[in-house]
Design a protein around this motif. Structure first.
Motif, PDB file in Angstrom:
ATOM      1  N   GLN A  52       0.860  -1.179   0.000  1.00 22.54           N
ATOM      2  CA  GLN A  52       0.000   0.000   0.000  1.00 22.54           C
ATOM      3  C   GLN A  52       0.894   1.226   0.000  1.00 22.54           C
ATOM      4  O   GLN A  52       1.852   1.308   0.773  1.00 22.54           O
ATOM      5  N   ASP A  54       1.753   5.313   0.383  1.00 16.01           N
ATOM      6  CA  ASP A  54       1.361   6.549   1.061  1.00 16.01           C
ATOM      7  C   ASP A  54       0.840   7.545   0.035  1.00 16.01           C
ATOM      8  O   ASP A  54      -0.080   8.310   0.303  1.00 16.01           O
ATOM      9  N   SER A  70      -4.319   1.255  -4.679  1.00 13.60           N
ATOM     10  CA  SER A  70      -3.150   0.918  -3.859  1.00 13.60           C
ATOM     11  C   SER A  70      -2.777   2.007  -2.854  1.00 13.60           C
ATOM     12  O   SER A  70      -1.897   1.801  -2.034  1.00 13.60           O
ATOM     13  N   LYS A  72      -3.061   3.841   0.465  1.00 11.48           N
ATOM     14  CA  LYS A  72      -3.623   3.468   1.766  1.00 11.48           C
ATOM     15  C   LYS A  72      -4.655   4.514   2.207  1.00 11.48           C
ATOM     16  O   LYS A  72      -4.563   5.686   1.813  1.00 11.48           O
ATOM     17  N   PRO A  73      -5.640   4.113   2.996  1.00  6.20           N
ATOM     18  CA  PRO A  73      -6.610   5.083   3.514  1.00  6.20           C
ATOM     19  C   PRO A  73      -5.884   6.218   4.235  1.00  6.20           C
ATOM     20  O   PRO A  73      -4.944   5.988   4.992  1.00  6.20           O
ATOM     21  N   GLY A  75      -4.131   8.342   2.627  1.00  5.75           N
ATOM     22  CA  GLY A  75      -2.988   8.688   1.778  1.00  5.75           C
ATOM     23  C   GLY A  75      -3.314   9.783   0.779  1.00  5.75           C
ATOM     24  O   GLY A  75      -4.392  10.379   0.787  1.00  5.75           O
TER      25      GLY A  75
END
Length: 169
Positions: A52, A54, A70, A72-73, A75
């Motif tokens: 994942q 950033d 891809s 990340k939450p 990000g």
């Protein structure tokens, strides 16, 4: 994208950080689909593979469609709005839309849309790699043979930074 990935990795090394740069491109080479993963860390980098991210910088629509999932939450998703006519479907990431091609044209460096994008990234994530480290990395990577492109790349970098500071501060 591969070149700005190299700029980012070089800037990380110049800043004393641990880095990894992993390019990936098809047989098309210039103008084809290409991507790279860059890891910049204050800790040793165990693997260049990223589960994942950033941050994802999507320069074209196929890249956005392939890589937006891809991030990340929480990000960051940077999108080249010059050639991507859709918005992300993700509500759990910060999306920043930058008209990279138009900005590159405005500063007289039409091939510098990628460096405009790097400037946008630096403006949003300056706590990772700062402007001066990026400029030094550009200088190092261009070398003497391509030194004539340094000024145009610095203009593109600063224009990308200015756009994000003005529109997403």
């Amino acid at each position: 994208m591969l070149l700005i990935g190299k700029f980012l990795a070089e800037a990380g090394m110049e800043s004393g950080l641990n880095v990894s740069w992993l390019p990936s491109y098809g047989p098309e080479m210039r103008g084809g689909t290409a991507n790279c993963s860059v890891v910049v860390s204050d800790r040793p980098v165990a693997s260049p593979l990223i589960a994942q991210a950033d941050t994802v910088l999507a320069m074209n629509k196929p890249s956005l469609l392939k890589f937006e999932s891809s991030v990340k939450p929480g990000g960051l998703l940077l999108v080249n709005s010059s050639i991507i006519d859709i918005k992300t479907s993700r509500e759990d990431v910060e999306a920043v839309y930058v008209p990279c091609n138009e900005i590159a044209e405005e500063v007289g460096n039409p091939k510098g849309a990628n460096v405009v994008f790097l400037g946008a990234y630096v403006a949003k994530k300056g706590n990772v790699i700062g402007e001066e480290a990026i400029i030094e990395a550009i200088r190092v990577e261009l070398g003497e043979k391509k030194a004539k492109f340094l000024e145009g790349n610095i203009k593109a970098l600063k224009a990308g930074m200015a756009y994000v500071q003005e529109h997403y501060a």
